[in-house]
Design a protein around this motif. Structure first.
Motif, short mmCIF file in Angstrom:
data_model
loop_
_atom_site.label_atom_id
_atom_site.label_comp_id
_atom_site.label_asym_id
_atom_site.label_seq_id
_atom_site.Cartn_x
_atom_site.Cartn_y
_atom_site.Cartn_z
N PRO A 1 -7.29 -23.10 20.56
CA PRO A 1 -8.66 -23.46 20.94
C PRO A 1 -9.39 -24.31 19.91
O PRO A 1 -10.41 -24.89 20.21
CB PRO A 1 -9.35 -22.10 21.10
CG PRO A 1 -8.56 -21.17 20.25
CD PRO A 1 -7.15 -21.67 20.29
N ARG A 2 -8.87 -24.43 18.70
CA ARG A 2 -9.64 -25.14 17.68
C ARG A 2 -9.62 -26.64 17.94
O ARG A 2 -8.71 -27.19 18.56
CB ARG A 2 -9.09 -24.86 16.28
CG ARG A 2 -7.70 -25.38 16.05
CD ARG A 2 -7.26 -25.14 14.62
NE ARG A 2 -5.94 -25.68 14.38
CZ ARG A 2 -4.82 -25.02 14.56
NH1 ARG A 2 -4.86 -23.78 15.00
NH2 ARG A 2 -3.65 -25.58 14.32
N GLU A 3 -10.69 -27.25 17.45
CA GLU A 3 -10.86 -28.70 17.58
C GLU A 3 -9.65 -29.43 17.00
O GLU A 3 -9.08 -29.02 16.01
CB GLU A 3 -12.14 -29.07 16.84
CG GLU A 3 -12.31 -30.53 16.57
CD GLU A 3 -11.92 -30.94 15.17
OE1 GLU A 3 -11.71 -30.05 14.33
OE2 GLU A 3 -11.80 -32.14 14.92
N SER A 4 -9.25 -30.47 17.64
CA SER A 4 -8.17 -31.39 17.27
C SER A 4 -6.77 -30.85 17.57
O SER A 4 -5.79 -31.54 17.32
CB SER A 4 -8.24 -31.83 15.80
OG SER A 4 -7.73 -30.84 14.93
N SER A 5 -6.65 -29.64 18.08
CA SER A 5 -5.31 -29.14 18.38
C SER A 5 -4.65 -29.99 19.46
O SER A 5 -5.27 -30.27 20.48
CB SER A 5 -5.38 -27.69 18.88
OG SER A 5 -5.75 -26.84 17.84
N PRO A 6 -3.40 -30.39 19.24
CA PRO A 6 -2.72 -31.19 20.26
C PRO A 6 -2.41 -30.35 21.49
O PRO A 6 -2.29 -29.12 21.43
CB PRO A 6 -1.43 -31.63 19.56
CG PRO A 6 -1.20 -30.65 18.49
CD PRO A 6 -2.55 -30.17 18.05
#
Lengths: 113, 113
Positions: B96-101
């Motif tokens: 869920p974290r930002e920038s995760s592919p």
């Protein structure tokens, strides 16, 4: 309107040359950009991520640049091989919060032996 | 082991029918998505779930209803299928974290006749 644009025409290059693919965006201020590869009949596969404070990122024969002034990312494949032939997609997070990646329409790359 | 698997791979059906596409991921991700790829190869997000909770619901007809029985599964049910629903539907998952592919499945090609 908010858009991401990639070279709409297919890119044909000779084996061994460097392929350069372009991703332009308008009305966004992305904190990062991602690049994916998609082969026919398959889902996109993540390749690289570049953040706004990084000018350049490399991974083996791949290099990505990110110019927030020009609102553009360039994706380079050096010493290209026929196996690099695929569609390459750029994507950015609309809200920079995770969870909503917006994709360009992709550029089809064909590397001839 | 396939990380994100969706079934069926091909679905051919007539207008007016109801159909479901199933998706499962074994990556331990909390967030799952449905994307639609049209004939021009544009990938558009439809839904996003985080730990079984609906996070993103784009402008998608009510005939499309996602269901997440647990965080490893996200199914898509489509009622009263229309010709315009023909496309390739991709399931994906990520942290869920930002920038995760995103990790994509290989798609379900839906053809409505």
């Amino acid at each position: 309107s908010q858009k991401i644009e990639q070279n709409s025409e297919a890119l044909n290059i000779q084996e061994g040359k460097t392929a350069t693919l372009t991703c332009n965006y308008t009305n966004y201020s992305p904190a990062y950009l991602q690049w994916y590869r998609q082969d026919p009949g398959r889902g996109p596969v993540f390749l690289l991520l570049i953040r706004e404070n990084e000018k350049e990122k490399r991974k083996e024969r791949l290099k990505v640049t990110f110019d927030t002034t020009l609102k553009q990312s360039l994706f380079h494949i050096t010493a290209s091989q026929p196996a690099d032939s695929a569609t390459y997609l750029c994507a950015l997070d609309e809200y920079n919060q995770g969870g909503k990646l917006i994709f360009g329409q992709g550029t089809e790359l064909s590397v001839k032996p | 082991d396939t990380a994100v698997s969706q079934t069926p791979k091909y679905l051919v059906t007539q207008m007016g029918n109801d159909k479901s596409i199933k998706c499962e991921q074994n990556l331990g991700h909390d967030t799952m998505y449905w994307y639609k790829q049209d004939s021009k190869k544009f990938l558009k997000i439809m839904f996003s779930y985080n730990n079984k909770e609906l996070i993103i619901n784009e402008t998608v007809p009510n005939r499309f209803s996602p269901k997440s029985p647990d965080k490893a599964h996200l199914n898509l049910h489509i009622n009263s299928l229309e010709l315009g629903d023909s496309a390739v539907y991709f399931c994906a998952s990520s942290h869920p974290r930002e920038s995760s592919p995103l990790h994509f499945g290989n798609g379900t090609r839906l053809t409505v006749t």
